[in-house]
Design a protein around this motif. Structure first.
Motif, PDB file in Angstrom:
ATOM      1  N   THR A 130       0.798  -1.284  -0.092  1.00 56.60           N
ATOM      2  CA  THR A 130      -0.106  -0.116  -0.082  1.00 56.60           C
ATOM      3  C   THR A 130       0.882   1.174   0.054  1.00 56.60           C
ATOM      4  N   GLU A 131       1.925   1.191   0.993  1.00 57.80           N
ATOM      5  CA  GLU A 131       2.986   2.540   0.924  1.00 57.80           C
ATOM      6  C   GLU A 131       3.697   2.528  -0.575  1.00 57.80           C
ATOM      7  N   GLN A 132       3.817   1.162  -1.168  1.00 56.93           N
ATOM      8  CA  GLN A 132       4.616   1.556  -2.473  1.00 56.93           C
ATOM      9  C   GLN A 132       3.666   2.019  -3.470  1.00 56.93           C
ATOM     10  N   GLU A 133       2.439   1.900  -3.451  1.00 55.22           N
ATOM     11  CA  GLU A 133       1.565   2.324  -4.345  1.00 55.22           C
ATOM     12  C   GLU A 133       1.128   3.965  -4.429  1.00 55.22           C
ATOM     13  N   LYS A 134       1.470   4.297  -3.328  1.00 54.98           N
ATOM     14  CA  LYS A 134       1.386   5.764  -3.403  1.00 54.98           C
ATOM     15  C   LYS A 134       2.185   6.639  -4.397  1.00 54.98           C
ATOM     16  N   SER A 135       3.314   6.378  -4.481  1.00 55.40           N
ATOM     17  CA  SER A 135       4.300   6.987  -5.533  1.00 55.40           C
ATOM     18  C   SER A 135       3.608   6.762  -6.985  1.00 55.40           C
ATOM     19  N   ILE A 136       3.012   5.783  -7.294  1.00 57.60           N
ATOM     20  CA  ILE A 136       2.368   5.425  -8.587  1.00 57.60           C
ATOM     21  C   ILE A 136       1.006   6.337  -8.619  1.00 57.60           C
ATOM     22  N   ILE A 137       0.359   6.462  -7.595  1.00 59.84           N
ATOM     23  CA  ILE A 137      -0.640   7.497  -7.840  1.00 59.84           C
ATOM     24  C   ILE A 137      -0.295   8.586  -7.961  1.00 59.84           C
ATOM     25  N   GLN A 138       0.706   8.959  -7.032  1.00 57.76           N
ATOM     26  CA  GLN A 138       1.103  10.763  -7.010  1.00 57.76           C
ATOM     27  C   GLN A 138       1.604  10.887  -8.355  1.00 57.76           C
ATOM     28  N   SER A 139       2.172  10.034  -9.218  1.00 63.89           N
ATOM     29  CA  SER A 139       2.474  10.240 -10.499  1.00 63.89           C
ATOM     30  C   SER A 139       1.352  10.497 -11.289  1.00 63.89           C
ATOM     31  N   GLU A 140       0.156   9.757 -10.834  1.00 65.42           N
ATOM     32  CA  GLU A 140      -0.888   9.934 -11.806  1.00 65.42           C
ATOM     33  C   GLU A 140      -1.616  11.325 -11.418  1.00 65.42           C
ATOM     34  N   ILE A 141      -1.746  11.395 -10.208  1.00 61.47           N
ATOM     35  CA  ILE A 141      -2.139  12.786  -9.793  1.00 61.47           C
ATOM     36  C   ILE A 141      -1.339  13.927 -10.496  1.00 61.47           C
ATOM     37  N   THR A 142      -0.283  14.018 -10.509  1.00 62.44           N
ATOM     38  CA  THR A 142       0.604  15.058 -11.116  1.00 62.44           C
ATOM     39  C   THR A 142       0.376  15.274 -12.753  1.00 62.44           C
ATOM     40  N   MET A 143       0.005  13.984 -13.319  1.00 57.73           N
ATOM     41  CA  MET A 143      -0.089  14.088 -14.680  1.00 57.73           C
ATOM     42  C   MET A 143      -1.434  14.710 -14.972  1.00 57.73           C
ATOM     43  N   TYR A 144      -2.315  14.477 -14.183  1.00 57.71           N
ATOM     44  CA  TYR A 144      -3.736  15.110 -14.267  1.00 57.71           C
ATOM     45  C   TYR A 144      -3.776  16.663 -13.986  1.00 57.71           C
ATOM     46  N   ASP A 145      -2.859  16.976 -13.037  1.00 55.33           N
ATOM     47  CA  ASP A 145      -2.766  18.020 -12.777  1.00 55.33           C
ATOM     48  C   ASP A 145      -2.264  19.197 -13.818  1.00 55.33           C
ATOM     49  N   ASP A 146      -1.270  18.459 -14.673  1.00 49.49           N
ATOM     50  CA  ASP A 146      -0.728  19.336 -15.672  1.00 49.49           C
ATOM     51  C   ASP A 146      -1.866  19.189 -17.080  1.00 49.49           C
ATOM     52  N   ASN A 147      -2.773  18.653 -16.877  1.00 52.69           N
ATOM     53  CA  ASN A 147      -3.763  18.517 -18.000  1.00 52.69           C
ATOM     54  C   ASN A 147      -4.668  19.633 -17.960  1.00 52.69           C
ATOM     55  N   PRO A 148      -4.731  20.646 -19.170  1.00 59.37           N
ATOM     56  CA  PRO A 148      -5.615  21.717 -19.124  1.00 59.37           C
ATOM     57  C   PRO A 148      -7.127  21.082 -18.925  1.00 59.37           C
ATOM     58  N   ASP A 149      -7.453  20.247 -19.954  1.00 55.58           N
ATOM     59  CA  ASP A 149      -9.011  19.879 -19.810  1.00 55.58           C
ATOM     60  C   ASP A 149      -9.391  19.115 -18.334  1.00 55.58           C
ATOM     61  N   TRP A 150      -8.705  18.612 -17.840  1.00 59.05           N
ATOM     62  CA  TRP A 150      -8.839  17.922 -16.301  1.00 59.05           C
ATOM     63  C   TRP A 150      -9.032  19.218 -15.503  1.00 59.05           C
ATOM     64  N   ARG A 151      -7.958  20.189 -15.629  1.00 56.52           N
ATOM     65  CA  ARG A 151      -7.880  21.332 -14.679  1.00 56.52           C
ATOM     66  C   ARG A 151      -9.378  22.335 -14.799  1.00 56.52           C
ATOM     67  N   VAL A 152      -9.648  22.661 -16.129  1.00 53.03           N
ATOM     68  CA  VAL A 152     -10.613  23.433 -16.275  1.00 53.03           C
ATOM     69  C   VAL A 152     -12.050  22.763 -16.005  1.00 53.03           C
TER      70      VAL A 152
END
Length: 414
Positions: A130-152
């Motif tokens: 579970t702890e190891q998975e956090k880095s994978i999900i964090q990368s996913e969150i960062t990817m979406y944060d940089d997506n203009p369509d997602w942000r708007v």
């Protein structure tokens, strides 16, 4: 829907003894076979009443999405890898109201179906993994944060809603994720993953009696808890929201917060889809004027969304003139409310929707993906088609009143 419906073409709906709904679509001569399990619990499920507890249970944002990531990991190994060895392509996704696990294959359908039914019932949440998975999900969150369509889109929802969790991104954020551990996942799983919340959907060259027999391996459990929601005010939180990502041309979304409907939500979506196309589609008076005034280069995207405790529609566009577009849209809404819908326009758009429905359901994946949405409202494909054939112009005209200027939000990313 009646208990255990079977149509002449073999399409069937069955409720198993465990409480799981099953939708079957035999499509002979198709090589592809596909199955999905829909869990009626998504990222909005952040609180519920706990058994033998005075205070409600509350889960960190992103918990449902985290469960989706970890559920493929089983005590005996990786379910993803086993699907692959058995010739299947498997995946999963989470949205606000549901989590879906699915696979498609040409061979070994029942082996893959048994695997699907098995791993959704048998969580195996280890502390270290579970702890190891956090880095994978964090990368996913960062990817979406940089997506203009997602942000708007999420800016729009955060302008509309004060409290409802629809305003929260599906994966949550880094701060919330740190609160999730294997014990939180197990507790949330017990509340969310109960058979009466499951829908099994199968399509392709399938044998319904054997699938029903296989589906009986779903174990009966005590009913889960219903999600709790804080009361949401009718007004919007902010009418204008802007963010910066340094993109070459601004993008924007115009949204209208609406009153949720409990009765016949699929019919409401069909009617709203017709109304949005008449209002802002390529042949609409609104788009013709917006194009002539150089506000828009192409028609606005449009969609209607609804679920427990929320409903809204959104229009998406590109360019510097988001404010002018929103004002022009309000003008044409007012005209539509006063003058009504032309009968010819209504019939044309409804016919277009029917054609789209038929084309989509001519593929195995199209049938399954469509039923995933309809299952959330306990609705079958046959019922959806009946709605499409029988909705009336007068019903669509009544929905014009759902659009209000003081419930409008403009979200812009530059």
């Amino acid at each position: 829907m009646r208990e255990n419906e079977i149509d002449k073409n073999g399409t069937a709906w069955v409720k198993t003894s465990s409480g799981m709904d099953c939708y079957f679509f035999p499509m002979p001569d198709y090589e592809e076979k596909m199955a999905a399990i829909v869990v009626k619990a998504g990222s909005d499920f952040l609180a519920c009443n706990g058994k033998n507890q005075e205070n409600p249970l509350r889960f960190p944002e992103g918990t449902a999405h985290f469960i989706e990531h970890r559920l493929f990991r089983q005590k005996w190994g990786d379910a993803f890898a086993t699907f692959s060895k058995q010739g299947a392509s498997a995946n999963a996704f989470t949205d606000a109201e549901k989590t879906v696990y699915y696979f498609s294959c040409q061979e070994n359908f029942f082996e893959n179906l048994r695997l699907l039914l098995s791993f959704v019932q048998n969580p195996y949440f280890l502390k270290e993994e579970t702890e190891q998975e956090k880095s994978i999900i964090q990368s996913e969150i960062t990817m979406y944060d940089d997506n203009p369509d997602w942000r708007v889109y999420y800016q729009l929802l955060q302008g509309m809603y004060h409290h409802h969790p629809i305003r929260i991104p599906i994966a949550g954020d880094a701060k919330a994720m740190e609160k999730i551990d294997h014990n939180v996942l197990q507790q949330a799983y017990e509340c969310m993953y109960t058979p009466e919340r499951f829908s099994l959907i199968c399509a392709g060259d399938i044998r319904v009696p054997k699938i029903i027999e296989t589906a009986s391996m779903m174990k009966k459990k005590n009913p889960g808890e219903k999600p709790l929601f804080e009361r949401e005010p009718e007004n919007v939180k902010e009418s204008y929201v802007e963010g910066k990502l340094g993109i070459s041309r601004p993008i924007f979304q115009i949204g209208f917060k609406m009153t949720p409907v409990d009765k016949e939500p699929i019919k409401q979506r069909i009617l709203m889809g017709i109304l949005l196309e008449i209002l802002a589609g390529e042949s609409s008076a609104f788009y013709q004027e917006a194009y002539y005034k150089k506000y828009l280069d192409e028609p606005l995207g449009n969609a209607y969304f609804s679920g427990e405790g929320y409903a809204f529609c959104a229009f998406s566009g590109v360019g510097e003139r988001g404010k002018e577009v929103s004002e022009l849209l309000l003008q044409h809404l007012e005209v539509l409310c006063q003058e009504g819908i032309e009968e010819e326009d209504f019939r044309r758009i409804r016919k277009k929707q029917i054609g789209r429905f038929i084309r989509r359901n001519q593929s195995v994946s199209g049938m399954v993906l469509g039923q995933i949405e309809w299952a959330m409202a306990d609705c079958s494909a046959g019922q959806v088609f009946r709605y499409l054939k029988t909705v009336k112009k007068s019903e669509a005209e009544l929905l014009c009143k759902a659009f209000a200027k003081d419930k409008m939000v403009l979200s812009v990313i530059r």
